[in-house]
Write an enzyme that holds these catalytic residues in place. Structure first.
Site, PDB file in Angstrom:
ATOM      1  N   THR A  50       0.825  -1.220   0.000  1.00  0.00           N
ATOM      2  CA  THR A  50       0.000   0.000   0.000  1.00  0.00           C
ATOM      3  C   THR A  50       0.859   1.270   0.000  1.00  0.00           C
ATOM      4  O   THR A  50       0.663   2.166  -0.818  1.00  0.00           O
ATOM      5  CB  THR A  50      -0.910   0.000   1.252  1.00  0.00           C
ATOM      6  OG1 THR A  50      -1.602  -1.240   1.294  1.00  0.00           O
ATOM      7  CG2 THR A  50      -1.907   1.133   1.222  1.00  0.00           C
ATOM      8  N   THR A 110       7.871 -10.133  -1.842  1.00  0.00           N
ATOM      9  CA  THR A 110       8.197 -11.387  -1.150  1.00  0.00           C
ATOM     10  C   THR A 110       8.149 -12.571  -2.120  1.00  0.00           C
ATOM     11  O   THR A 110       8.844 -13.555  -1.952  1.00  0.00           O
ATOM     12  CB  THR A 110       7.209 -11.657   0.004  1.00  0.00           C
ATOM     13  OG1 THR A 110       5.891 -11.525  -0.510  1.00  0.00           O
ATOM     14  CG2 THR A 110       7.417 -10.709   1.160  1.00  0.00           C
ATOM     15  N   GLY A 113       4.566   2.394  11.310  1.00  0.00           N
ATOM     16  CA  GLY A 113       4.271   1.142  12.012  1.00  0.00           C
ATOM     17  C   GLY A 113       5.397   0.733  12.943  1.00  0.00           C
ATOM     18  O   GLY A 113       5.250  -0.183  13.753  1.00  0.00           O
ATOM     19  N   SER A 142       3.390   8.141  11.572  1.00  0.00           N
ATOM     20  CA  SER A 142       2.174   7.546  11.002  1.00  0.00           C
ATOM     21  C   SER A 142       1.288   8.593  10.350  1.00  0.00           C
ATOM     22  O   SER A 142       1.500   9.801  10.504  1.00  0.00           O
ATOM     23  CB  SER A 142       1.384   6.861  12.119  1.00  0.00           C
ATOM     24  OG  SER A 142       0.780   7.869  12.914  1.00  0.00           O
ATOM     25  N   CYS A 143       0.258   8.108   9.669  1.00  0.00           N
ATOM     26  CA  CYS A 143      -0.693   9.015   9.007  1.00  0.00           C
ATOM     27  C   CYS A 143      -1.356   9.945  10.015  1.00  0.00           C
ATOM     28  O   CYS A 143      -1.525  11.143   9.758  1.00  0.00           O
ATOM     29  CB  CYS A 143      -1.737   8.214   8.251  1.00  0.00           C
ATOM     30  SG  CYS A 143      -2.534   6.928   9.238  1.00  0.00           S
ATOM     31  N   ASN A 144      -1.712   9.438  11.190  1.00  0.00           N
ATOM     32  CA  ASN A 144      -2.376  10.274  12.199  1.00  0.00           C
ATOM     33  C   ASN A 144      -1.421  11.321  12.757  1.00  0.00           C
ATOM     34  O   ASN A 144      -1.783  12.489  12.909  1.00  0.00           O
ATOM     35  CB  ASN A 144      -2.912   9.399  13.339  1.00  0.00           C
ATOM     36  CG  ASN A 144      -4.199   8.704  12.948  1.00  0.00           C
ATOM     37  OD1 ASN A 144      -5.143   9.354  12.508  1.00  0.00           O
ATOM     38  ND2 ASN A 144      -4.244   7.383  13.083  1.00  0.00           N
ATOM     39  N   ASP A 163      -7.644  -0.457   5.840  1.00  0.00           N
ATOM     40  CA  ASP A 163      -7.433   0.119   4.507  1.00  0.00           C
ATOM     41  C   ASP A 163      -8.472  -0.481   3.562  1.00  0.00           C
ATOM     42  O   ASP A 163      -8.920  -1.626   3.769  1.00  0.00           O
ATOM     43  CB  ASP A 163      -6.032  -0.242   3.989  1.00  0.00           C
ATOM     44  CG  ASP A 163      -4.941   0.596   4.651  1.00  0.00           C
ATOM     45  OD1 ASP A 163      -5.281   1.491   5.443  1.00  0.00           O
ATOM     46  OD2 ASP A 163      -3.753   0.341   4.372  1.00  0.00           O
ATOM     47  N   GLY A 215      -1.519  10.733  19.924  1.00  0.00           N
ATOM     48  CA  GLY A 215      -1.176  12.088  20.351  1.00  0.00           C
ATOM     49  C   GLY A 215       0.263  12.174  20.831  1.00  0.00           C
ATOM     50  O   GLY A 215       1.064  12.969  20.291  1.00  0.00           O
ATOM     51  N   HIS A 249      -9.590   8.659   8.342  1.00  0.00           N
ATOM     52  CA  HIS A 249      -9.702   8.916   9.785  1.00  0.00           C
ATOM     53  C   HIS A 249     -10.263  10.327   9.963  1.00  0.00           C
ATOM     54  O   HIS A 249     -10.036  11.200   9.119  1.00  0.00           O
ATOM     55  CB  HIS A 249      -8.333   8.931  10.465  1.00  0.00           C
ATOM     56  CG  HIS A 249      -7.500   7.709  10.276  1.00  0.00           C
ATOM     57  ND1 HIS A 249      -7.920   6.448  10.634  1.00  0.00           N
ATOM     58  CD2 HIS A 249      -6.238   7.554   9.809  1.00  0.00           C
ATOM     59  CE1 HIS A 249      -6.940   5.576  10.397  1.00  0.00           C
ATOM     60  NE2 HIS A 249      -5.916   6.222   9.883  1.00  0.00           N
ATOM     61  N   GLN A 291      -5.534   7.967   5.104  1.00  0.00           N
ATOM     62  CA  GLN A 291      -4.484   7.213   5.801  1.00  0.00           C
ATOM     63  C   GLN A 291      -3.415   6.641   4.883  1.00  0.00           C
ATOM     64  O   GLN A 291      -2.246   6.569   5.258  1.00  0.00           O
ATOM     65  CB  GLN A 291      -5.102   6.092   6.653  1.00  0.00           C
ATOM     66  CG  GLN A 291      -5.750   4.951   5.904  1.00  0.00           C
ATOM     67  CD  GLN A 291      -7.207   5.238   5.534  1.00  0.00           C
ATOM     68  OE1 GLN A 291      -7.724   6.294   5.851  1.00  0.00           O
ATOM     69  NE2 GLN A 291      -7.847   4.301   4.859  1.00  0.00           N
TER      70      GLN A 291
HETATM   71  P1  NAD Z   1       1.191  -3.609   3.244  1.00  0.00           P
HETATM   72  O1  NAD Z   1       0.928  -4.879   3.944  1.00  0.00           O
HETATM   73  O2  NAD Z   1       0.174  -3.052   2.322  1.00  0.00           O
HETATM   74  O3  NAD Z   1       2.543  -3.714   2.415  1.00  0.00           O
HETATM   75  C1  NAD Z   1       3.722  -4.269   2.948  1.00  0.00           C
HETATM   76  C2  NAD Z   1       4.524  -4.901   1.837  1.00  0.00           C
HETATM   77  O4  NAD Z   1       5.749  -5.391   2.366  1.00  0.00           O
HETATM   78  C3  NAD Z   1       3.803  -6.088   1.192  1.00  0.00           C
HETATM   79  O5  NAD Z   1       3.933  -5.996  -0.202  1.00  0.00           O
HETATM   80  C4  NAD Z   1       4.559  -7.296   1.764  1.00  0.00           C
HETATM   81  O6  NAD Z   1       4.558  -8.373   0.866  1.00  0.00           O
HETATM   82  C5  NAD Z   1       5.955  -6.731   1.903  1.00  0.00           C
HETATM   83  N1  NAD Z   1       6.785  -7.468   2.871  1.00  0.00           N
HETATM   84  C6  NAD Z   1       6.470  -8.528   3.634  1.00  0.00           C
HETATM   85  N2  NAD Z   1       7.527  -8.935   4.349  1.00  0.00           N
HETATM   86  C7  NAD Z   1       8.545  -8.098   4.040  1.00  0.00           C
HETATM   87  C8  NAD Z   1       9.897  -8.006   4.470  1.00  0.00           C
HETATM   88  N3  NAD Z   1      10.435  -8.843   5.337  1.00  0.00           N
HETATM   89  N4  NAD Z   1      10.666  -7.012   3.962  1.00  0.00           N
HETATM   90  C9  NAD Z   1      10.165  -6.140   3.077  1.00  0.00           C
HETATM   91  N5  NAD Z   1       8.877  -6.194   2.641  1.00  0.00           N
HETATM   92  C10 NAD Z   1       8.078  -7.166   3.115  1.00  0.00           C
HETATM   93  O7  NAD Z   1       1.552  -2.546   4.389  1.00  0.00           O
HETATM   94  P2  NAD Z   1       1.436  -0.978   4.307  1.00  0.00           P
HETATM   95  O8  NAD Z   1       0.040  -0.572   4.649  1.00  0.00           O
HETATM   96  O9  NAD Z   1       2.028  -0.498   3.038  1.00  0.00           O
HETATM   97  O10 NAD Z   1       2.313  -0.548   5.545  1.00  0.00           O
HETATM   98  C11 NAD Z   1       3.710  -0.396   5.452  1.00  0.00           C
HETATM   99  C12 NAD Z   1       4.180   0.497   6.588  1.00  0.00           C
HETATM  100  O11 NAD Z   1       3.594   1.786   6.450  1.00  0.00           O
HETATM  101  C13 NAD Z   1       3.788   0.008   7.995  1.00  0.00           C
HETATM  102  O12 NAD Z   1       4.795   0.412   8.889  1.00  0.00           O
HETATM  103  C14 NAD Z   1       2.523   0.801   8.276  1.00  0.00           C
HETATM  104  O13 NAD Z   1       2.247   0.930   9.645  1.00  0.00           O
HETATM  105  C15 NAD Z   1       2.882   2.125   7.641  1.00  0.00           C
HETATM  106  N6  NAD Z   1       1.742   2.963   7.277  1.00  0.00           N
HETATM  107  C16 NAD Z   1       0.651   2.440   6.672  1.00  0.00           C
HETATM  108  C17 NAD Z   1      -0.401   3.266   6.336  1.00  0.00           C
HETATM  109  C18 NAD Z   1      -1.622   2.724   5.663  1.00  0.00           C
HETATM  110  O14 NAD Z   1      -2.655   3.357   5.693  1.00  0.00           O
HETATM  111  N7  NAD Z   1      -1.587   1.578   5.022  1.00  0.00           N
HETATM  112  C19 NAD Z   1      -0.346   4.629   6.619  1.00  0.00           C
HETATM  113  C20 NAD Z   1       0.810   5.155   7.201  1.00  0.00           C
HETATM  114  C21 NAD Z   1       1.851   4.307   7.531  1.00  0.00           C
END
Ligand code: NAD
Length: 344
Positions: free
Chosen positions: A11, A34, A112, A141-143, A173, A196, A221, A305
């Protein structure tokens, strides 16, 4: 040209990759998957070289069995990149950090992960200067990003502020079918919630606590915020509106006049103006609900987000590479480049 590796093409990773690709001073040197899943097709279409998240030969070979060219394992990618943006699922940071340290590569993690992982959290408007030439950082983070966008300018305008806010969080999501609730409102029973206080990792001067509830929606959010200003402040409701309208990445709009009363219409607006994936990088603040009564400021803001942190990652790359010392310079370069693919 800064060579950027994206570790984790999900994402956040796919959005960061396109935002990097849009900039004139950086390029996507590779993205990791992966295994050979559907997401590889997007990387192929964008002509981003695919690497495997692991160095295991069997896993690398699995890509070609599905018709994808895999250029090698993560170690090979880290050898040719200047900086890696870790977009792996949360809590994988510790293992990945060891790898980055071994390769001696600069690295950026996402919200995260905990602040302690790198000891440096980042938001463009709060602490760009403190991240200049650092080896590693965490884009919050987004928040936290959303809270910083409106609170940091308030702090800069009048100093001491104390904030109480409630995060009304989307349950999942849009592309995630595994989370809930689907017919309940779920309070976060840890008070204060982490959201916060996380603002203080980028702006320790802001005193802030939060509560959080998850609600059955996937769109955005919403934050319900009360800010206590110093009693001798010289702000008015109108001057706060003006202040936020002048901030990058904040949209202040009258929801009643524009018929945008809810997050559903905010997202529709984003799709209407042609934003890729329907993303909204800006924080949306309902103008008519901004209300300053004595020294208390009340407002609601909406956060997309999956996307508000994307331009922050680009600014963070420039901070760590030491190429732009002024955050507003970086923000305007980032946003101008992104706007080329992002409608008006
Ligand atoms: P996601 O699950 O959509 O994507 C993660 C990707 O990483 C997947 O393609 C997965 O296959 C891959 N992956 C799995 N194991 C891995 C490894 N060992 N090394 C590298 N890549 C690997 O997750 P996301 O929503 O994109 O979230 C990624 C980060 O961004 C997290 O820290 C999350 O908290 C943060 N985040 C997410 C959002 C959101 O709304 N989705 C917003 C802000 C921050």
């Amino acid at each position: 040209m800064i060579k950027v590796a994206i570790n984790g093409y999900g994402t956040i990773g796919k959005r960061v990759a396109d935002a990097v690709d849009a900039q004139d001073d950086m390029e996507v040197i590779g993205v990791t998957k992966t295994g050979p899943s559907f997401g590889c097709q997007l990387a192929v279409k964008k002509q981003y070289p695919i690497f495997c998240t692991s160095d295991d030969e069997e896993r690398i070979n699995a890509f070609s069995e599905q018709g994808y060219v895999c250029h090698g394992g993560i170690s090979k990618l880290l050898e040719i990149a200047d900086i890696v943006i870790d977009c792996s699922p949360g809590k994988m940071g510790k293992i990945n950090l060891e790898r980055y340290k071994k390769s001696g590569i600069k690295h950026i993690f996402q919200g995260g992960e905990k602040h302690d992982l790198t000891g440096l959290s980042y938001t463009s408007c709060a602490n760009h200067e403190s991240a200049l030439n650092a080896n590693g950082a965490r884009v919050v983070s987004c928040n936290t990003t959303g809270l910083s966008r409106t609170l940091v300018p308030l702090y800069d305008a009048c100093g001491d502020i104390t904030v109480e806010c409630t995060m009304i969080r989307r349950a999942a999501d849009p592309g995630d079918s595994s989370k809930g609730p689907i017919n309940a409102i779920k309070p976060v029973l840890k008070v204060p919630s982490h959201h916060g206080p996380d603002v203080m990792t980028v702006k320790p001067e802001i005193k802030i606590n939060s509560l959080a509830v998850a609600v059955p929606t996937t769109l955005m959010h919403v934050h319900s915020i009360v800010v206590e200003l110093p009693v001798n402040h010289n702000l008015s409701t109108e001057s706060v509106i003006k202040l936020w309208k002048e901030q990058p990445r904040v949209i202040v709009m009258n929801g009643t006049e524009n018929r945008i009363p809810t997050t559903a219409e905010v997202m529709e607006l984003s799709r209407d103006i042609g934003r890729k994936w329907g993303d909204l990088h800006e924080i949306f603040v309902w103008e008519e609900a901004i209300s300053l009564i004595d020294n208390k400021l009340y407002y609601f803001q909406a956060i997309h987000q999956e996307s508000d942190v994307i331009p922050e990652n680009i600014d963070c790359i420039r901070a760590l590479m030491g190429t732009n010392s002024d955050w507003k310079d970086s923000v305007s370069i980032t946003d101008a480049a992104i706007s080329k693919y992002n409608g008006i």
